[in-house]
Design a protein around this motif. Structure first.
Motif, short mmCIF file in Angstrom:
data_model
loop_
_atom_site.label_atom_id
_atom_site.label_comp_id
_atom_site.label_asym_id
_atom_site.label_seq_id
_atom_site.Cartn_x
_atom_site.Cartn_y
_atom_site.Cartn_z
N ALA A 133 0.67 -1.19 0.03
CA ALA A 133 -0.01 0.04 0.07
C ALA A 133 0.79 1.18 -0.19
CB ALA A 133 -0.94 0.13 1.27
N ALA A 134 1.95 1.07 0.78
CA ALA A 134 2.88 2.24 0.60
C ALA A 134 3.64 2.58 -0.60
CB ALA A 134 4.20 2.18 1.61
N MET A 135 3.91 1.35 -1.19
CA MET A 135 4.29 1.64 -2.92
C MET A 135 3.29 2.20 -3.72
SD MET A 135 7.36 0.43 -2.64
CE MET A 135 7.32 1.39 -1.21
N LEU A 136 1.97 1.66 -3.40
CA LEU A 136 1.03 2.44 -4.28
C LEU A 136 0.79 3.79 -3.91
CD1 LEU A 136 -1.90 -0.71 -3.67
CD2 LEU A 136 -0.49 0.04 -5.72
N ALA A 137 1.24 4.12 -2.75
CA ALA A 137 1.12 5.66 -2.46
C ALA A 137 2.05 6.42 -3.14
CB ALA A 137 1.11 5.79 -0.99
N LEU A 138 3.28 5.73 -3.31
CA LEU A 138 4.33 6.39 -4.00
C LEU A 138 3.98 6.52 -5.60
CD1 LEU A 138 7.50 4.84 -2.09
CD2 LEU A 138 6.38 7.18 -1.94
N GLY A 139 3.14 5.71 -6.32
CA GLY A 139 3.11 5.64 -7.52
C GLY A 139 2.90 4.26 -8.12
N CYS A 140 3.50 3.31 -7.35
CA CYS A 140 3.29 1.88 -8.00
C CYS A 140 1.87 1.49 -8.59
CB CYS A 140 3.60 1.01 -6.91
SG CYS A 140 3.49 -0.95 -7.49
N HIS A 141 1.86 0.78 -10.01
CA HIS A 141 0.72 0.41 -10.23
C HIS A 141 0.39 -1.18 -10.57
CE1 HIS A 141 0.04 4.56 -11.23
NE2 HIS A 141 -1.05 4.33 -12.05
N LEU A 142 1.32 -1.80 -9.61
CA LEU A 142 1.13 -3.21 -9.52
C LEU A 142 1.13 -3.95 -10.96
CD1 LEU A 142 -1.40 -4.07 -6.72
CD2 LEU A 142 1.17 -4.39 -6.81
N CYS A 143 2.35 -3.54 -11.70
CA CYS A 143 2.32 -4.32 -12.84
C CYS A 143 3.32 -5.50 -12.56
CB CYS A 143 3.20 -3.36 -14.00
SG CYS A 143 4.81 -2.99 -13.62
N ARG A 144 3.80 -5.56 -11.41
CA ARG A 144 4.53 -6.89 -10.92
C ARG A 144 5.57 -7.32 -11.81
NH1 ARG A 144 -0.75 -8.83 -10.44
NH2 ARG A 144 -0.36 -10.59 -12.07
N SER A 145 6.36 -6.07 -12.12
CA SER A 145 7.63 -6.39 -13.00
C SER A 145 9.01 -5.68 -12.21
CB SER A 145 7.56 -5.75 -14.37
OG SER A 145 6.54 -6.07 -14.88
N CYS A 146 8.84 -5.50 -10.74
CA CYS A 146 10.05 -5.11 -10.25
C CYS A 146 11.29 -5.74 -10.48
CB CYS A 146 9.66 -5.29 -8.50
SG CYS A 146 8.19 -4.76 -8.23
N GLN A 147 11.26 -7.22 -10.73
CA GLN A 147 12.36 -7.81 -10.95
C GLN A 147 13.34 -7.28 -11.96
OE1 GLN A 147 9.70 -8.86 -11.42
NE2 GLN A 147 9.51 -10.18 -13.35
N LEU A 148 12.58 -6.66 -13.07
CA LEU A 148 13.32 -6.33 -14.39
C LEU A 148 14.13 -4.84 -14.04
CD1 LEU A 148 10.26 -6.66 -16.61
CD2 LEU A 148 12.20 -8.25 -16.30
N GLY A 149 13.88 -4.16 -12.90
CA GLY A 149 14.52 -2.90 -12.66
C GLY A 149 14.35 -1.61 -13.51
N LEU A 150 13.04 -1.85 -14.25
CA LEU A 150 12.81 -0.67 -15.07
C LEU A 150 11.47 -0.09 -14.73
CD1 LEU A 150 13.32 -2.74 -18.62
CD2 LEU A 150 15.04 -0.85 -17.40
N CYS A 151 11.31 0.01 -13.40
CA CYS A 151 10.16 0.70 -12.88
C CYS A 151 9.87 2.12 -13.37
CB CYS A 151 9.94 0.95 -11.25
SG CYS A 151 8.59 1.51 -10.61
N SER A 152 8.88 2.27 -14.42
CA SER A 152 8.71 3.53 -15.03
C SER A 152 8.40 4.87 -14.10
CB SER A 152 7.54 3.34 -15.78
OG SER A 152 7.92 2.48 -16.90
N TRP A 153 7.89 4.36 -12.78
CA TRP A 153 7.59 5.40 -11.56
C TRP A 153 8.83 5.53 -10.69
CZ3 TRP A 153 2.82 7.58 -12.41
CH2 TRP A 153 2.10 6.75 -13.28
N GLY A 154 10.00 5.23 -10.81
CA GLY A 154 11.09 5.37 -10.26
C GLY A 154 11.16 4.87 -8.84
N ILE A 155 10.37 3.76 -8.48
CA ILE A 155 10.34 3.06 -7.35
C ILE A 155 11.36 1.94 -7.23
CG2 ILE A 155 8.87 2.15 -5.39
CD1 ILE A 155 6.52 3.43 -7.06
N ALA A 156 10.95 0.88 -7.97
CA ALA A 156 11.78 -0.36 -7.77
C ALA A 156 12.85 -0.21 -9.09
CB ALA A 156 10.95 -1.34 -8.07
N THR A 157 13.85 0.67 -9.04
CA THR A 157 14.72 0.87 -10.18
C THR A 157 15.92 1.60 -9.64
OG1 THR A 157 15.04 1.61 -12.37
CG2 THR A 157 13.61 2.77 -10.91
N GLN A 158 17.03 1.31 -10.08
CA GLN A 158 18.09 2.18 -9.85
C GLN A 158 18.65 3.06 -10.91
OE1 GLN A 158 19.31 2.31 -6.68
NE2 GLN A 158 17.59 0.85 -6.08
N ARG A 159 18.03 2.98 -12.26
CA ARG A 159 18.36 3.87 -13.35
C ARG A 159 18.30 5.22 -13.14
NH1 ARG A 159 16.02 2.07 -18.99
NH2 ARG A 159 15.13 4.19 -19.02
#
Length: 503
Positions: free
Chosen positions: A408-434
């Protein structure tokens, strides 16, 4: 040339309304997965649906609302036994020979017991409390409570309680390591915890040097890999959490590839750049409750017995017996993570098939500790898909002192639950280091949204407690008379320790 045997029709399609599209190319710039490209020759925006993960970034950023992402209309011949996802997983493994990886929590339709539990409301003979006019206490202390009041020979109270965590609200941000989420996401969580008077958790990736200033609102984690663990780190936080297991992947560890071990991530984890960081499935010095007790007291010794120690375990079949042992290790808090808990990456089969729901685990643990007369020895934090203030209320009534919140905290940050965190390409800047993606998430805006979310939940918690005629979290904790079940078997009701609605 693509092998026809490897072809899987995309699950989602990007649909662009040509009448609305102004070819501004925002969708192309915002798509981290390269699903949309501009073809200069034709002057058209072209979409490769196979790269779309349905993160909704292009939909949200399109200035003229010309885009929508829809479920693909293409499907296999209907089969009650073989779903599309099952067939596609077989194709992928037949093609690659690899273990399937997923992220976030278990998405399958297992029972969500929160939705089958109803809370009581006061009427006539036990009047409700108006939270706008009466004081409502949501402050929580986490830690052992002792066995009773002690006085010295002069009759003065002896204060020998172990150290506690003092929370203004019964909610904490769950563990998420630096790398699994971005620097800005971590800063947003730390800032929000400070403003709310609660805690965030470093996860097993160590504590970035810039975040030591949030130490009084930080729980530092010690996991099987011991990444980033040193004396200054242990003493920097308000509490120490020993991670024995995680709800999304009980029984297994983790692996951060060497290709991603660089810069301040490597420095924070104390791992050489380019080296893989493998978190073993077990702690290699813990094979019994006695071993665990030694680590608890080693950490207490290292921090002068000033920090509460939390032990985090996944909700598994014998969780009540495990918790009974943990309550005797000297730990101050047990954190139980249910099988719907989130993660940045986990083997799909483990995520979807191992563990048990947090509702059943929590009730079983609270009941077992009460029967043994040791419930006061230790506090309980429940986690694993706490989705709303109603889930918080029900968890506390089932026996939790507080809850961990992550998805729920990740949703508040903008996560849209596409469930692709493992790719490191989070378009919302959350689950990524790019770097270009990380800067899309403003730490300050993220902090504001997290504070809003928990503040709103806390107001709702007060309203629901008032409706029940309860004015404090302490009075609600383990008060299962306030709960009723619907659509459950007698065995499920027995484990939860609640009656059926109407009784």
């Amino acid at each position: 040339m693509m092998n026809a045997l490897d072809f899987i029709y995309p699950e989602y399609e990007v649909v662009r309304d040509a009448a609305k599209c102004v070819s501004c190319r925002v969708c192309e710039r915002e798509c981290a997965n390269g699903a949309t490209v501009f073809d200069a020759k034709s002057g058209l925006l072209l979409t490769d649906d196979s790269k779309c993960v349905n993160c909704q970034r292009c939909v949200a950023m399109c200035p003229v609302m010309a885009i929508k992402v829809i479920k693909s209309g293409n499907g296999f011949r209907a089969n009650g036994n073989w779903s599309r996802s099952t067939i596609c997983e077989v194709y992928r493994q037949a093609s690659t020979g690899g273990v399937l990886l997923s992220s976030m929590g278990n998405p399958h339709k297992y029972p969500v017991y929160w939705d089958r539990i109803l809370i009581n409301a006061s009427q006539v003979t036990n009047p409700p409390i108006d939270p706008l006019r009466e004081p409502m206490e949501t402050r929580v202390f986490l830690g052992g409570r002792g066995s009773g009041v002690e006085r010295d020979k002069n009759g003065r109270l002896k204060c020998s309680l172990p150290p506690h965590l003092d929370l203004s609200i019964p909610m904490l941000f769950s563990a998420m390591s630096y790398w699994s989420i971005s620097y800005n996401a971590h800063e947003a969580l730390a800032g929000a915890a400070e403003e709310l008077g609660t805690f965030y958790n470093t996860g097993e990736g160590g504590l970035h040097e810039n975040f030591y200033r949030y130490g009084k609102n930080t729980i530092v984690q010690v996991a099987s890999g011991r990444f980033g663990v040193h004396g200054e780190y242990l003493n920097a936080g308000a509490a120490i959490e020993i991670k024995m297991g995680q709800g999304a992947k009980p029984g297994i560890g983790g692996h951060l590839p060497g290709s991603k071990m660089a810069g301040d991530i490597a420095r924070t984890r104390m791992v050489p750049e380019g080296s893989s960081a493998i978190s073993p499935a077990p702690h290699h010095d813990i094979y019994s409750i006695e071993d665990l007790r030694q680590l608890v007291y080693s950490l207490k010794e290292a921090t002068g017995y000033k920090k509460p120690v939390i032990i985090k375990v996944a909700a598994v079949h014998n969780i009540a017996a495990i918790a009974s042992g943990i309550a005797r290790t000297g730990a101050d808090v047990i954190a139980i993570d249910g099988f719907r808990g989130g993660t940045g990456a986990a083997p799909t089969r483990i995520r979807d098939n191992a563990g048990i729901p947090i509702e059943l685990a929590l009730a079983a643990v609270d009941g077992q500790l009460r029967r043994e007369g040791i419930r006061g020895n230790i506090s309980i934090i429940a986690g694993g898909s706490i989705r709303s203030s109603a889930d918080v209320i029900k968890a506390i009534a089932l026996g939790a002192d507080a809850v961990y919140v992550a998805t729920a905290a990740m949703l508040a940050l903008g996560c849209h639950l596409c469930r692709s965190c493992q790719l490191g390409l989070c378009s919302w800047g959350i689950a990524t280091q790019r770097p270009d993606l990380v800067k899309r998430l403003s730490a300050e805006e993220g902090r504001r949204r997290l504070v809003n979310l928990f503040s709103a939940w806390n107001r709702e918690i007060k309203e629901m407690m008032g409706a029940m005629g309860i004015n404090s979290i302490e009075a609600l904790r383990g008060n299962r008379l306030m709960l009723r079940g619907v659509g459950m078997s007698s065995k499920e009701l027995e484990i939860l320790g609640i009656r059926h609605a109407g009784e």
